[in-house]
Design a protein around this motif. Structure first.
Motif, PDB file in Angstrom:
ATOM      1  N   ILE A   1      -5.151  11.263   3.423  1.00 24.57           N
ATOM      2  CA  ILE A   1      -4.727  10.017   4.206  1.00 24.57           C
ATOM      3  C   ILE A   1      -6.315   8.519   3.875  1.00 24.57           C
ATOM      4  O   ILE A   1      -6.021   7.689   3.176  1.00 24.57           O
ATOM      5  CB  ILE A   1      -4.381   9.881   5.161  1.00 24.57           C
TER       6      ILE A   1
ATOM      7  N   VAL B   1      -2.312   8.857  -4.386  1.00 25.65           N
ATOM      8  CA  VAL B   1      -2.267  10.127  -4.216  1.00 25.65           C
ATOM      9  C   VAL B   1      -1.648  11.157  -4.576  1.00 25.65           C
ATOM     10  O   VAL B   1      -2.043  12.503  -4.827  1.00 25.65           O
ATOM     11  CB  VAL B   1      -2.452  10.086  -2.547  1.00 25.65           C
ATOM     12  N   GLY B   2      -0.736  10.652  -4.790  1.00 25.38           N
ATOM     13  CA  GLY B   2      -0.177  11.990  -5.919  1.00 25.38           C
ATOM     14  C   GLY B   2      -0.358  12.682  -7.239  1.00 25.38           C
ATOM     15  O   GLY B   2      -0.743  13.300  -7.806  1.00 25.38           O
TER      16      GLY B   2
ATOM     17  N   TRP C   1       1.525   2.124   6.662  1.00 26.51           N
ATOM     18  CA  TRP C   1       1.832   2.042   5.656  1.00 26.51           C
ATOM     19  C   TRP C   1       0.852   3.016   3.801  1.00 26.51           C
ATOM     20  O   TRP C   1       1.478   4.234   3.329  1.00 26.51           O
ATOM     21  CB  TRP C   1       1.730   1.108   4.380  1.00 26.51           C
ATOM     22  N   ARG C   2      -0.440   2.986   4.344  1.00 22.47           N
ATOM     23  CA  ARG C   2      -0.917   4.001   4.152  1.00 22.47           C
ATOM     24  C   ARG C   2      -1.051   5.311   4.041  1.00 22.47           C
ATOM     25  O   ARG C   2      -0.987   6.487   2.972  1.00 22.47           O
ATOM     26  CB  ARG C   2      -2.617   3.735   4.123  1.00 22.47           C
TER      27      ARG C   2
ATOM     28  N   PHE D   1      11.145  -0.476  -3.783  1.00 21.75           N
ATOM     29  CA  PHE D   1      10.093  -0.514  -3.788  1.00 21.75           C
ATOM     30  C   PHE D   1       9.825  -1.807  -4.831  1.00 21.75           C
ATOM     31  O   PHE D   1       8.464  -2.272  -4.188  1.00 21.75           O
ATOM     32  CB  PHE D   1       9.448   0.685  -4.802  1.00 21.75           C
TER      33      PHE D   1
ATOM     34  N   PHE E   1       1.020  -1.153  -0.209  1.00 22.86           N
ATOM     35  CA  PHE E   1       0.178  -0.397  -0.011  1.00 22.86           C
ATOM     36  C   PHE E   1       0.704   1.279  -0.534  1.00 22.86           C
ATOM     37  O   PHE E   1       0.853   2.023  -0.309  1.00 22.86           O
ATOM     38  CB  PHE E   1      -0.885   0.215   1.339  1.00 22.86           C
ATOM     39  N   PHE E   2       2.202   1.750   0.854  1.00 21.83           N
ATOM     40  CA  PHE E   2       2.812   2.093   0.926  1.00 21.83           C
ATOM     41  C   PHE E   2       3.134   3.040  -0.729  1.00 21.83           C
ATOM     42  O   PHE E   2       3.101   4.069  -1.074  1.00 21.83           O
ATOM     43  CB  PHE E   2       4.109   1.995   1.586  1.00 21.83           C
ATOM     44  N   PRO E   3       3.665   2.130  -2.479  1.00 23.64           N
ATOM     45  CA  PRO E   3       4.087   2.198  -2.645  1.00 23.64           C
ATOM     46  C   PRO E   3       2.756   2.961  -4.035  1.00 23.64           C
ATOM     47  O   PRO E   3       2.646   3.694  -4.591  1.00 23.64           O
ATOM     48  CB  PRO E   3       5.006   1.881  -3.833  1.00 23.64           C
TER      49      PRO E   3
ATOM     50  N   GLY F   1       2.505   6.491   2.609  1.00 26.34           N
ATOM     51  CA  GLY F   1       2.346   6.567   0.610  1.00 26.34           C
ATOM     52  C   GLY F   1       1.489   8.373   1.101  1.00 26.34           C
ATOM     53  O   GLY F   1       2.032   8.685  -0.105  1.00 26.34           O
ATOM     54  N   ALA F   2       0.742   8.282   1.456  1.00 25.40           N
ATOM     55  CA  ALA F   2      -0.354   9.636   1.135  1.00 25.40           C
ATOM     56  C   ALA F   2       0.892  10.467   1.161  1.00 25.40           C
ATOM     57  O   ALA F   2       0.840  11.867   0.780  1.00 25.40           O
ATOM     58  CB  ALA F   2      -1.868   9.588   2.158  1.00 25.40           C
TER      59      ALA F   2
ATOM     60  N   ALA G   1      -6.441   7.273   0.416  1.00 27.86           N
ATOM     61  CA  ALA G   1      -5.024   5.767   1.175  1.00 27.86           C
ATOM     62  C   ALA G   1      -6.114   4.816   1.293  1.00 27.86           C
ATOM     63  O   ALA G   1      -5.895   3.790   0.905  1.00 27.86           O
ATOM     64  CB  ALA G   1      -4.045   6.529   1.559  1.00 27.86           C
ATOM     65  N   HIS G   2      -7.163   5.318   2.415  1.00 32.44           N
ATOM     66  CA  HIS G   2      -7.667   3.794   3.495  1.00 32.44           C
ATOM     67  C   HIS G   2      -8.689   3.299   2.227  1.00 32.44           C
ATOM     68  O   HIS G   2      -8.699   2.261   2.776  1.00 32.44           O
ATOM     69  CB  HIS G   2      -8.256   4.854   4.812  1.00 32.44           C
TER      70      HIS G   2
ATOM     71  N   MET H   1      -8.295   2.519  -0.690  1.00 31.87           N
ATOM     72  CA  MET H   1      -7.709   1.913  -1.703  1.00 31.87           C
ATOM     73  C   MET H   1      -7.322   1.007  -0.947  1.00 31.87           C
ATOM     74  O   MET H   1      -7.448   0.147   0.488  1.00 31.87           O
ATOM     75  CB  MET H   1      -6.095   2.618  -1.729  1.00 31.87           C
TER      76      MET H   1
ATOM     77  N   ALA I   1      -0.131   4.051  -2.629  1.00 31.41           N
ATOM     78  CA  ALA I   1      -0.998   5.505  -2.119  1.00 31.41           C
ATOM     79  C   ALA I   1       0.282   7.112  -2.757  1.00 31.41           C
ATOM     80  O   ALA I   1      -0.339   7.242  -2.860  1.00 31.41           O
ATOM     81  CB  ALA I   1      -1.143   5.430  -0.703  1.00 31.41           C
ATOM     82  N   THR I   2       1.672   6.704  -2.616  1.00 33.67           N
ATOM     83  CA  THR I   2       2.451   7.270  -3.290  1.00 33.67           C
ATOM     84  C   THR I   2       2.049   7.712  -5.118  1.00 33.67           C
ATOM     85  O   THR I   2       1.679   9.147  -4.879  1.00 33.67           O
ATOM     86  CB  THR I   2       3.659   6.499  -3.304  1.00 33.67           C
ATOM     87  N   ILE I   3       1.453   6.748  -5.096  1.00 33.60           N
ATOM     88  CA  ILE I   3       1.145   6.647  -7.136  1.00 33.60           C
ATOM     89  C   ILE I   3      -0.506   7.648  -7.180  1.00 33.60           C
ATOM     90  O   ILE I   3      -0.945   8.541  -7.319  1.00 33.60           O
ATOM     91  CB  ILE I   3       1.354   5.450  -7.343  1.00 33.60           C
TER      92      ILE I   3
ATOM     93  N   THR J   1       8.396   5.814  -7.298  1.00 29.61           N
ATOM     94  CA  THR J   1       7.902   4.273  -6.844  1.00 29.61           C
ATOM     95  C   THR J   1       8.314   3.251  -7.798  1.00 29.61           C
ATOM     96  O   THR J   1       8.071   1.735  -8.388  1.00 29.61           O
ATOM     97  CB  THR J   1       6.521   3.864  -7.111  1.00 29.61           C
TER      98      THR J   1
ATOM     99  N   ALA K   1       3.863  11.375  -1.402  1.00 30.62           N
ATOM    100  CA  ALA K   1       3.064  11.338  -1.994  1.00 30.62           C
ATOM    101  C   ALA K   1       3.604  12.379  -3.941  1.00 30.62           C
ATOM    102  O   ALA K   1       3.896  13.124  -3.402  1.00 30.62           O
ATOM    103  CB  ALA K   1       1.780  11.497  -2.810  1.00 30.62           C
ATOM    104  N   SER K   2       4.076  11.368  -4.857  1.00 29.39           N
ATOM    105  CA  SER K   2       4.722  11.592  -5.464  1.00 29.39           C
ATOM    106  C   SER K   2       6.455  12.613  -4.690  1.00 29.39           C
ATOM    107  O   SER K   2       6.659  13.218  -5.782  1.00 29.39           O
ATOM    108  CB  SER K   2       4.082  12.475  -6.744  1.00 29.39           C
TER     109      SER K   2
END
Lengths: 241, 112
Positions: free
Chosen positions: A116, A102-103, B22-23, B40, A94-96, B26-27, A119-120, A122, A98-100, B35, B30-31
């Motif tokens: 957040i 939310v980004g 982790w969520r 990763f 979920f880390f990568p 990530g949030a 992300a939750h 997701m 969420a990054t993608i 990734t 973000a970007s």
């Protein structure tokens, strides 16, 4: 200029996007989520959780592999540390993700709590739907689409959990066993949906060494499986892209 | 300390926290990070291998009531589920329904 014009012509407004999200949210993904969580609800019942705890785990963890790991390792008598580490390792993807995601929505959502919350909500099914929407709509509309899709999926997941829990309590042994077995079938098929060769190799490595490592080292077997299987797959296919 | 030693509610809340972590991470990042980088990719491999190992162990060496069912029935039902899934153009619901149906049918035949 022409690109902006094309986008405003093709992209639905927020109201239309929201309605589309409700339609898509009520279709196949939420049925799949309902069916998978039906199995999880039965597993939670079999492994000594209350209905409320089962529901809470779906609403708060909202990641079926992690939930199944939690319920299964509790019943198999694993250490608390090992159980939580395994849940965490199951959910680290979920880390990568969420990054993608939310980004992608970062310009449409600035409040950190809202980010957040995206992300939750997701999951394996809502992430690709949100990403696909962001490709074909403007970001505000895509977000208006994502909320009902993700909200309906988690709601159906909660209903499925309770349904599976209560079915387990009243049904004959064959139905109970089949619902618990459904966890195994669903999670292995979810892997088969993946087309990335690196992921497929990691899955195969984990599946092959998992049972023998568990026999040798019942407590840390699941952690060792992830570390050894995952690293092996990464060494073979993951170092170059 | 065993995971069964604390209350199930506490276990649920702890499991929720380690997932939520982790969520949130990530949030918040973000970007800001790549990734597609090596770290990763390795993390993804470890995550998938962990879950795959757990599921394969649940099929082959299950705990609880499933342990009393025949190994061949469990493995066979998963294999049939896979076959139907691919024959039906990766239809998840159909594959799972047929796999679970075979398991239930097999159990019914063995029990009666």
């Amino acid at each position: 200029m022409s690109a902006a014009k094309t986008e405003s012509e093709c992209s639905p407004n927020r109201k239309e996007a929201f309605r589309e999200g409700v339609r898509h949210g009520l279709a196949v993904p939420s049925i799949v989520v309902f069916a998978t969580m039906l199995g999880y609800g039965s597993l939670a019942h079999a492994n000594g959780f209350s209905a409320f705890e089962a529901l809470l785990s779906t609403a708060l963890v909202w990641a079926m592999p992690g939930q199944v790991a939690m319920a299964d390792l509790k019943a198999s008598g694993a250490d608390l540390f090992v159980t939580l580490l395994a849940v965490s390792m199951a959910s680290v993807r979920f880390f990568p993700m969420a990054t993608i995601l939310v980004g992608t929505f970062r310009d449409a959502v600035t409040h950190p709590l809202k980010r957040i919350f995206i992300a939750h909500l997701m999951s394996a099914s809502t992430w690709p739907m949100g990403m696909a929407a962001a490709q074909r709509m403007n970001k505000e509309s895509a977000l208006a689409y994502y909320w009902p899709v993700a909200g309906l999926c988690i709601t159906m997941g909660c209903i499925g959990t309770l349904a599976g829990y209560w079915l387990s309590a009243d049904m004959p042994a064959i139905v109970r066993l089949t619902l618990v077995f459904l966890n195994v079938v669903f999670l292995s098929l979810l892997f088969a949906l993946n087309r990335d060769r690196l992921v497929i190799l990691a899955v195969c490595a984990g599946a092959v060494i998992g049972p023998p490592l568990h026999s040798i080292e019942p407590n840390y077997g699941v952690i060792l499986t992830g570390l050894i299987g995952g690293t092996l797959a990464y060494i073979i296919l993951g170092r170059r892209r | 300390m065993s995971a069964a030693a604390i209350s199930p509610l506490a276990l649920v809340l702890l499991a929720a926290s380690v997932t939520f972590l982790w969520r949130v991470l990530g949030a918040l990042l973000a970007s800001k990070i790549d990734t597609d980088g090596a770290l990763f990719r390795w993390i993804g491999c470890v995550s998938y291998a962990t879950v795959a190992g757990l599921i394969s162990r649940m099929a082959i060496l299950p705990t609880g009531d499933l342990a009393d069912t025949p190994l061949m029935l469990r493995v066979g039902a998963v294999a049939i589920g896979f076959a139907v899934f691919f024959l039906a153009k990766r239809n998840l619901l159909l594959g799972a329904a047929v796999g679970a149906g075979c398991f239930a049918g097999g159990l019914a035949i063995l029990t009666y």
